[in-house]
Write a protein that holds these residues in place. Structure first.
Motif, PDB file in Angstrom:
ATOM      1  N   UNK A   1      83.374  11.401  12.705  1.00 12.86           N
ATOM      2  CA  UNK A   1      82.347  12.429  12.518  1.00 12.86           C
ATOM      3  C   UNK A   1      81.946  12.992  13.877  1.00 12.86           C
ATOM      4  N   UNK A   2      81.589  14.265  13.906  1.00  9.30           N
ATOM      5  CA  UNK A   2      81.121  14.880  15.141  1.00  9.30           C
ATOM      6  C   UNK A   2      79.644  14.561  15.342  1.00  9.30           C
ATOM      7  N   UNK A   3      79.261  14.275  16.601  1.00  5.38           N
ATOM      8  CA  UNK A   3      77.879  13.965  16.966  1.00  5.38           C
ATOM      9  C   UNK A   3      77.437  14.905  18.084  1.00  5.38           C
ATOM     10  N   UNK A   4      76.167  15.300  18.045  1.00  8.62           N
ATOM     11  CA  UNK A   4      75.584  16.124  19.099  1.00  8.62           C
ATOM     12  C   UNK A   4      74.209  15.572  19.472  1.00  8.62           C
ATOM     13  N   UNK A   5      73.916  15.543  20.775  1.00 10.18           N
ATOM     14  CA  UNK A   5      72.617  15.095  21.263  1.00 10.18           C
ATOM     15  C   UNK A   5      71.978  16.227  22.063  1.00 10.18           C
ATOM     16  N   UNK A   6      70.726  16.539  21.755  1.00 10.50           N
ATOM     17  CA  UNK A   6      69.987  17.626  22.394  1.00 10.50           C
ATOM     18  C   UNK A   6      68.769  17.075  23.129  1.00 10.50           C
ATOM     19  N   UNK A   7      68.229  17.927  23.997  1.00 15.65           N
ATOM     20  CA  UNK A   7      67.045  17.564  24.776  1.00 15.65           C
ATOM     21  C   UNK A   7      67.395  17.484  26.245  1.00 15.65           C
ATOM     22  N   UNK A   8      66.478  16.965  27.029  1.00 15.56           N
ATOM     23  CA  UNK A   8      66.778  16.656  28.421  1.00 15.56           C
ATOM     24  C   UNK A   8      67.451  15.290  28.488  1.00 15.56           C
ATOM     25  N   UNK A   9      68.388  15.148  29.414  1.00 16.95           N
ATOM     26  CA  UNK A   9      69.054  13.865  29.624  1.00 16.95           C
ATOM     27  C   UNK A   9      69.179  13.637  31.120  1.00 16.95           C
ATOM     28  N   UNK A  10      68.096  13.151  31.696  1.00 10.74           N
ATOM     29  CA  UNK A  10      68.009  13.089  33.156  1.00 10.74           C
ATOM     30  C   UNK A  10      68.959  12.085  33.776  1.00 10.74           C
ATOM     31  N   UNK A  11      69.539  11.201  32.990  1.00 15.68           N
ATOM     32  CA  UNK A  11      70.490  10.259  33.555  1.00 15.68           C
ATOM     33  C   UNK A  11      71.793  10.957  33.935  1.00 15.68           C
ATOM     34  N   UNK A  12      72.038  12.151  33.382  1.00 15.17           N
ATOM     35  CA  UNK A  12      73.284  12.857  33.689  1.00 15.17           C
ATOM     36  C   UNK A  12      73.073  14.256  34.233  1.00 15.17           C
ATOM     37  N   UNK A  13      71.899  14.870  34.002  1.00 14.59           N
ATOM     38  CA  UNK A  13      71.687  16.235  34.476  1.00 14.59           C
ATOM     39  C   UNK A  13      70.202  16.533  34.559  1.00 14.59           C
TER      40      UNK A  13
ATOM     41  N   UNK B   1      75.244  16.330  25.070  1.00  9.03           N
ATOM     42  CA  UNK B   1      76.337  15.390  24.824  1.00  9.03           C
ATOM     43  C   UNK B   1      76.939  15.689  23.465  1.00  9.03           C
ATOM     44  N   UNK B   2      78.278  15.746  23.438  1.00  5.58           N
ATOM     45  CA  UNK B   2      79.012  15.980  22.197  1.00  5.58           C
ATOM     46  C   UNK B   2      80.150  14.987  22.118  1.00  5.58           C
ATOM     47  N   UNK B   3      80.340  14.409  20.945  1.00  4.41           N
ATOM     48  CA  UNK B   3      81.456  13.493  20.710  1.00  4.41           C
ATOM     49  C   UNK B   3      82.037  13.817  19.329  1.00  4.41           C
ATOM     50  N   UNK B   4      83.354  13.677  19.144  1.00  3.97           N
ATOM     51  CA  UNK B   4      84.322  13.076  20.064  1.00  3.97           C
ATOM     52  C   UNK B   4      84.700  14.002  21.205  1.00  3.97           C
ATOM     53  N   UNK B   5      85.454  13.443  22.153  1.00  2.34           N
ATOM     54  CA  UNK B   5      85.855  14.166  23.359  1.00  2.34           C
ATOM     55  C   UNK B   5      86.650  15.411  23.001  1.00  2.34           C
ATOM     56  N   UNK B   6      87.641  15.272  22.116  1.00  2.00           N
ATOM     57  CA  UNK B   6      88.432  16.402  21.632  1.00  2.00           C
ATOM     58  C   UNK B   6      88.438  16.322  20.107  1.00  2.00           C
ATOM     59  N   UNK B   7      87.819  17.302  19.458  1.00  2.00           N
ATOM     60  CA  UNK B   7      87.678  17.243  18.005  1.00  2.00           C
ATOM     61  C   UNK B   7      89.014  17.144  17.283  1.00  2.00           C
ATOM     62  N   UNK B   8      89.993  17.893  17.733  1.00  2.21           N
ATOM     63  CA  UNK B   8      91.255  17.972  17.013  1.00  2.21           C
ATOM     64  C   UNK B   8      92.025  16.662  17.015  1.00  2.21           C
ATOM     65  N   UNK B   9      91.619  15.725  17.881  1.00  2.00           N
ATOM     66  CA  UNK B   9      92.326  14.450  17.909  1.00  2.00           C
ATOM     67  C   UNK B   9      91.996  13.585  16.695  1.00  2.00           C
TER      68      UNK B   9
END
Length: 375
Positions: free
Chosen positions: A304-316, A336-344
Motif C-alpha cells: 500500500x502507498x503511504x504519505x506523511x505530511x507536516x513538518x519533519x525537522x529530523x530531515x528538513x 515522506x512517501x513510501x514505497x520508494x518506487x510505486x511500480x515495483x
C-alpha cells in the motif's frame, strides 16, 4: 520520525470500532465473512486457524480483485471532489520562500501546522483526526485506513509471517479493534525491518553495491536510530552519556540532519547493521515511538502507498509545495512517501488511496489524515 512524548494512552482516545470498520469498507469492499469470525477481536495467537496455502492464495486474489473495483469507483469520486474545490490554498511565509533545487515548479517554505492543515483541507479535502497516543500514535493512525486486502497475503510470505499474523488475518481484520490492529502493525513493521537488515547484510558480506531503494530505507533507519539513541546517550553518535546537550529538540534534529548529510553511504549501512537489532528491541516495545522507517516497512509489507505530511525537522527545515492545487494554487507535498518506487509493487491494493498521516510539531505525535465526509 517522531520524538516520543508523554501522551498517556486511553481506549477512549481510539476511533470507535464502527468508524474503523466503515472506513475500511468504503475503500476496500470485502466478501462476506464466515460466521465464526463475528466475535474475533483477539490478537494473532487466537487467529491461527491453519488452512491450506492454496485456499489463502485464492482468497487473497479475490480480495485484490474486489479492491481494484472499489478503488476505481473511489478515484472517480475523489476526482469529482477535487473539481469542486475552488478555494485557493492559503499560507503565510515565515521565512522567505526559496526555489526547490532543480525545479522551478516547487517551493520550500517555513510554514506552521495550522497553515499546513488549512492547505490540505482546501486543496485535497483532508482533515486530521486524533486516533490515540501513548507512543502508539503512528500505528493507531494507520490502523483504520488499512483494509483486509492489504494484510491478506502476509501469511503467504513464510512460516514466520504466518506465525505472527495467523493464516486467516484477511478474514479476521474487520473484527479486530483499532488498538489491536496497531499492536499487530508494529510487529509487522519489525519483522519486515528484520528481513530488510538481513538482505542489506548479505549485500555487505558479498561486497555488492546497495541498490538505491535499499539505501533509501537504510538512511531512514539511520535517522530514526540516531533520534532514538542520541537522547539516551548510547552508540557512537551520543557525545555525552546524559544526552543533556540535546535538551532542545531543534538542536537534536539539526544534529541528525547533519549526520545524514555528512555520513558516507557505506558508513550509514555499517551503522544500521551494527545497531539494527538494538533499535528493533526498543522500537518493537509497546508504547515506544516509531517513525518513517516503520512507515517504509509497512509499505513494503502490504504494498500500500503511504504519505506523511507536516513538518519533519529530523530531515528538513522547510515544507515543499507545488502549484498543483485547484486553479494552480500552491499545494503542500508530503515530506515522506513510501514505497520508494510505486511500480515495483505488484500488489493491486497499491492503486487504492494512500494511507495518510499528519505529524504534529515537526516530530512528536501523529494523527490520521482522512477525506472530509460530505454533509
Amino acid at each position: 520520525s517522531s520524538l516520543r512524548l508523554d501522551w498517556p494512552y486511553s481506549p477512549a482516545m481510539e476511533l470507535s470500532q464502527v468508524h474503523s470498520t466503515n472506513m475500511c469498507q468504503s475503500l476496500c469492499p470485502m466478501p462476506a465473512k464466515a460466521a465464526d469470525t463475528s466475535s474475533g477481536v483477539a490478537m494473532h495467537p487466537m487467529l491461527k486457524s491453519r488452512v491450506a496455502v492454496g485456499t489463502q492464495v485464492a482468497r487473497a486474489s479475490s480480495m485484490k480483485a474486489m479492491a481494484e473495483a472499489g478503488a476505481g469507483t473511489l478515484l472517480l469520486l475523489v476526482a469529482a471532489s477535487h473539481r469542486r474545490v475552488a478555494t485557493r490554498a492559503r499560507h503565510h511565509v515565515a521565512v522567505a520562500a526559496s526555489e526547490h533545487a532543480g525545479s522551478i515548479s516547487r517551493r520550500s517554505i517555513a510554514i506552521d501546522d495550522g497553515e499546513i492543515l488549512r492547505n490540505l483541507r482546501d486543496t485535497r479535502g483532508l482533515v486530521n483526526r486524533e486516533q490515540g497516543a501513548g507512543g502508539n500514535c503512528l500505528f493507531l493512525s494507520m490502523a483504520p485506513q488499512l483494509c483486509a486486502a492489504d494484510v491478506a497475503e502476509l501469511p503467504l510470505r513464510s512460516v514466520e509471517w504466518m506465525d505472527l499474523v495467523g493464516s486467516d488475518i484477511g478474514e479476521q481484520w474487520e473484527a479486530i479493534s483499532n488498538y489491536d490492529r496497531a499492536r499487530l502493525l508494529r510487529q509487522v513493521a519489525m519483522l519486515d525491518e528484520s528481513a530488510f537488515l538481513a538482505d542489506l547484510g548479505a549485500l555487505a558480506t558479498d561486497g555488492q553495491q546497495v541498490p538505491a531503494k535499499m539505501h533509501w530505507r537504510a538512511l531512514e533507519l539511520f535517522k530514526d536510530m540516531a533520534e532514538e539513541f542520541i537522547p539516551r546517550g548510547i552508540t557512537e553518535f551520543a557525545h555525552d552519556k546524559s544526552g543533556s546537550r540535546y535538551e532542545s529538540r531543534k538542536k537534536l534534529y539539526s544534529r541528525i540532519r547533519q549526520l545524514a548529510k555528512e555520513t558516507p553511504a557505506s558508513k550509514v549501512h555499517e551503522y544500521v547493521l551494527k545497531h539494527g537489532k538494538q533499535y528493533m528491541q526498543i522500537t518493537g516495545r509497546e508504547g515506544n515511538w516509531a517513525g518513517s522507517s516503520e512507515i517504509a516497512a509497512l509499505a513494503n509489507a502490504t504494498g500500500r502507498k503511504f504519505e506523511a505530511y507536516g513538518n519533519n525537522w529530523v530531515s528538513q527545515e522547510l515544507v515543499e509545495m507545488d502549484p498543483s492545487g485547484p486553479d494552480g494554487s500552491w499545494e503542500v507535498l508530503p515530506y515522506f512517501t513510501a514505497p520508494f518506487v510505486e511500480s515495483e509493487s505488484t500488489n493491486a491494493v497499491l492503486r487504492l488511496p494512500p494511507v495518510r498521516v499528519f505529524q504534529k510539531n515537526g516530530g512528536g505525535h501523529y494523527q490520521a489524515l482522512l477525506k472530509m465526509q460530505p454533509l
